[in-house]
Design an enzyme around this catalytic site. Structure first.
Site, PDB file in Angstrom:
ATOM      1  CE  LYS A 189       4.782   9.249   1.934  1.00  0.00           C
ATOM      2  NZ  LYS A 189       3.557   9.734   2.149  1.00  0.00           N
ATOM      3  CG  ASP A 245       1.662  -5.491  -8.131  1.00  0.00           C
ATOM      4  OD1 ASP A 245       0.802  -5.409  -7.780  1.00  0.00           O
ATOM      5  OD2 ASP A 245       2.846  -5.881  -6.997  1.00  0.00           O
TER       6      ASP A 245
END
Ligand code: NAD
Length: 354
Positions: A189, A245
């Protein structure tokens, strides 16, 4: 070649037995020798010693190149306090072995396309994506705090990464890509997060030593969408702990079958922990219903990454494909017109294909 074997609980014991059959078939074919040392982990260890991970388990693991792990946990130990629970054994062994790179392939075998939620035209001839997730840094391990403010609270978790932590996993993912289709997508990001911008800088630098591997970048929100829209564009996805995850669970469901998927967790050198992604499945334990393919495919990863036995790894993967091609299925991947076989027979049939 020393392997610490930790069957754990529930179906862990059943699937590990089948994976060992396959390794014995590899011994026969390649005239090599594996030394298996079975030790206790999880609920089985609690019952026998009071601890989810006795010192002997740690010692045997540390003197081995690879750990082969089934699964831990079950209702019997659910009421135990946090550091006495079976899962504590799992976290401890990962930490003790220093494994920082979690490799989770999302493989959809062409024979099992009907198990995926995606449309036929999106899947083509199947899927094979490798997610390399950083396992011991980022928000899950950075500074956490909660303070009282204005009659309520303020809380924060910190994403922390150092150059070294990024460098070692970047190298790892480029090495993995070299054994596959030579493409790495760094998911981050970087438009918002400073830690992501450091990832980009460090990974670009590491990439200079891997000019044969293509590197591209993608923001995590876009990656979540692209995994569903056009998953075939990915080869290796490299990402930090929390993004990995989430994305690895998303990717595993593209394949629709929990019992089929393997994983590897790698540290420096050739050390690794190999385990299926599923749990101990208490609902089917002891009934010869567990699908051992996730564990058998984990053994293929062990041969590839810890023992540098690429040919044998490919033999195992080919044996699983032949097994499916012959129309055999486990209960969890049953399709009309196919032959259903139990755990033991699946192990025998796959081993016999080696
Ligand atoms: P689970 O993965 O054990 O089972 C989920 C469902 O999938 C169950 O219906 C089960 O029967 C089925 N399933 C799982 N593996 C299968 C296989 N190989 N073949 C056929 N069917 C299979 O998850 P859960 O039920 O949420 O958890 C059960 C226990 O496992 C809990 O104690 C949990 O903490 C533990 N767990 C351990 C691990 C691990 O050891 N890595 C991972 C997840 C859960």
């Amino acid at each position: 070649m020393k392997i610490a074997v930790m069957p754990g609980d529930g179906i862990g014991k059943e699937v590990i037995k089948q994976a060992i059959k396959v390794l014995k078939a590899v011994e026969n074919k390649y005239k090599c020798k594996f030394e298996f040392n079975e030790v206790l982990l999880g609920g089985a260890a609690i019952d026998a010693t009071g601890s989810p991970i006795p010192q002997e388990t740690i010692d045997v693991a540390k003197s081995s190149q690879a750990v082969l792990l089934g699964a831990v946990g079950g209702p019997k130990w659910d009421h135990f306090p946090g550091d006495k629970r079976p899962e504590k054994g799992l976290l401890t062994i990962r930490k003790e072995m220093g494994v920082f790179a979690n490799l989770r392939p999302a493989i959809l075998f062409p024979q099992l396309k009907a198990a995926s939620n995606l449309k036929d035209e999106v899947l083509g001839d199947g899927l094979d994506i490798m997610i390399v997730r950083e396992l011991i840094g980022g928000a899950y391990f950075g500074e956490k705090k909660r303070v009282a403010v204005d009659g309520g609270y303020k809380a924060w978790d910190t994403i922390e990464y150092s150059t070294n932590e990024i460098e070692r996993i970047a190298k790892n993912s480029f090495e993995v890509a070299r054994r596959r289709n030579s493409k790495v997508t760094l998911v981050d990001k970087a438009n918002v997060l400073e830690s992501s911008r450091l990832w980009r800088e460090v990974v670009a630098k590491v990439a200079e030593d891997y000019s044969d591997v293509e590197l591209n970048y993608m923001y995590v929100d876009n990656a979540a969408m692209q995994l569903i829209r056009n998953p075939k564009q990915f080869d290796v996805i490299l990402t930090e702990n929390m993004f990995g995850d989430i994305l690895s669970d998303e990717a595993s469901m593209l394949t629709g079958s929990l019992g089929m998927l393997p994983s590897a967790s790698l540290g420096e050198g050739n050390v690794g922990i190999y385990e299926p992604i599923h749990g101990s499945a208490p609902d089917i334990a002891g009934q010869d219903k567990a699908n051992p393919i996730g564990t058998i495919m984990s053994v293929a990863m062990m041969l590839r990454y810890s023992f540098d036995m690429e040919d044998a790894a490919k033999d195992i993967e080919a044996a699983v494909l032949k097994f499916l091609d012959k129309g055999y299925r486990g209960l969890d991947i049953m399709q009309p017109g196919m032959k259903v076989v139990g755990t033991e027979e699946m192990g025998d049939l796959i081993a016999s294909e080696i």
